[in-house]
Design an enzyme around this catalytic site. Structure first.
Site, short mmCIF file in Angstrom:
data_model
loop_
_atom_site.label_atom_id
_atom_site.label_comp_id
_atom_site.label_asym_id
_atom_site.label_seq_id
_atom_site.Cartn_x
_atom_site.Cartn_y
_atom_site.Cartn_z
N GLU A 1 0.84 -1.21 0.00
CA GLU A 1 0.00 0.00 0.00
C GLU A 1 0.87 1.25 0.00
O GLU A 1 0.60 2.22 -0.71
CB GLU A 1 -0.92 -0.04 1.22
N ASP B 1 0.72 3.81 -3.15
CA ASP B 1 0.34 5.20 -2.93
C ASP B 1 1.28 6.14 -3.70
O ASP B 1 0.83 7.09 -4.36
CB ASP B 1 0.38 5.50 -1.44
N ASP C 1 -6.62 1.01 1.13
CA ASP C 1 -5.32 0.35 1.27
C ASP C 1 -5.15 -0.78 0.27
O ASP C 1 -4.09 -0.94 -0.34
CB ASP C 1 -5.15 -0.19 2.69
N GLU D 1 -4.57 0.54 -3.33
CA GLU D 1 -3.20 1.03 -3.50
C GLU D 1 -2.20 -0.13 -3.47
O GLU D 1 -1.20 -0.12 -4.19
CB GLU D 1 -2.87 2.05 -2.41
#
Length: 229
Positions: free
Chosen positions: A42, A46, A115, A118
Site C-alpha cells: 500500500e 500510494d 489500502d 493502493e
C-alpha cells in the site's frame, strides 16, 4: 488469451506473473500471516498512484500551473475517490481478512478498501514495472481524469480574485497570510488565508506556500460565487 503461468486480476486488468504479489496485496493485516500483509505494498502503491496521476495531468493540461495541477490531483487521489473506485470494482469480495475481524465487521471499511486498492497498484508495479502500473491506473481512474475541465478561474484563481477585488473594491488587492504548516518535514502541508482589508475571504492548503495561496484564492472565489448566486 493469457498464458498458463499468469493470473489475470480483473480489477487492475493485469495478468500477474508473480501470484504471490497478488495474494499479498489482497491480504489484510488481521490475517496475521507469516508471509505478511498488504501494508508495505500500500505504501508503494500510494507513491506510484501519485506519480502516474501527476504525470497524466501534467500531460493533459500543459498550460496549468502548479496549484491547478495539485488541486486536480487531490480531487482524484483522496480517500473518498479511492474507496469509490474500490467499491465499483467489488474489491471487497476479494480481500482476505481474519474470521474474527469479519465477525466484528462484516464489510470492509473505507480505509481497508483504499489500502487494498493502493496495494494492488503497488503489486502491479513490482510485477511488471511502471508502464503496467500506468495502464492499470489510467483504466481505474480514467473517467475521473476525463471529467476534469479547467476554466480560466481554476487555472489562475489568484489572478481572478485580484480582478474581482480591483473591480468591486476600488482597486484594492487581496492580501495573503501564511498560517502554521502541518506534518513532518518530508510531507509538509502549507496553509494560507486570503484577506481583503481585515476580512478573511478563504483558506487553502497545499504542498507548497504558492499552492496554499492559490487554494485559498479558489476557496474565496467559490464563496463569492455562492454568495452572489
Amino acid at each position: 488469451m493469457h498464458s498458463s503461468n499468469q493470473i489475470f486480476e480483473p480489477i487492475t486488468q493485469h495478468s500477474f506473473q508473480d501470484e504471490a504479489l497478488l495474494r499479498l496485496a489482497l491480504t489484510h493485516s488481521s490475517c496475521d500471516r507469516a508471509t505478511g500483509d498488504n501494508q508495505r505494498l500500500e505504501f508503494l502503491g500510494d507513491a506510484v498512484l501519485d506519480l502516474v496521476i501527476a504525470e497524466t495531468l501534467y500531460q493533459k493540461f500543459p498550460q496549468a500551473d502548479e496549484g491547478t495541477l495539485d488541486r486536480s490531483r487531490a480531487s482524484i487521489v483522496n480517500g473518498k475517490s479511492l474507496a469509490r473506485v474500490a467499491r465499483s470494482n467489488d474489491l471487497g469480495k476479494y480481500l482476505e481478512v481474519s474470521e474474527a475481524h469479519r465477525q466484528h465487521q462484516a464489510e470492509p471499511s473505507k480505509a481497508m478498501l483504499e489500502d487494498a486498492l493502493e496495494a494492488l497498484i503497488g503489486a502491479v508495479y513490482l510485477d511488471a514495472g511502471l508502464d503496467a502500473a500506468r495502464q492499470a491506473i489510467r483504466q481505474l481512474f480514467g473517467d475521473q481524469i476525463e471529467a476534469i475541465e479547467l476554466t480560466a478561474s481554476s487555472q489562475n484563481p489568484k489572478g481572478k480574485l485580484q480582478e474581482w477585488s480591483q473591480k468591486h473594491h476600488a482597486g484594492e488587492v487581496p492580501r495573503y497570510q501564511e498560517l502554521p504548516a502541518e506534518g513532518p518535514d518530508h510531507d509538509r502541508h502549507y496553509n494560507a488565508a486570503v484577506f481583503l482589508g481585515d476580512k478573511e475571504l478563504g483558506r487553502g492548503t497545499g504542498s507548497s506556500k504558492k499552492t496554499a495561496e492559490a487554494n485559498a484564492a479558489q476557496a474565496a472565489l467559490k464563496h463569492l460565487e455562492s454568495f452572489n448566486s
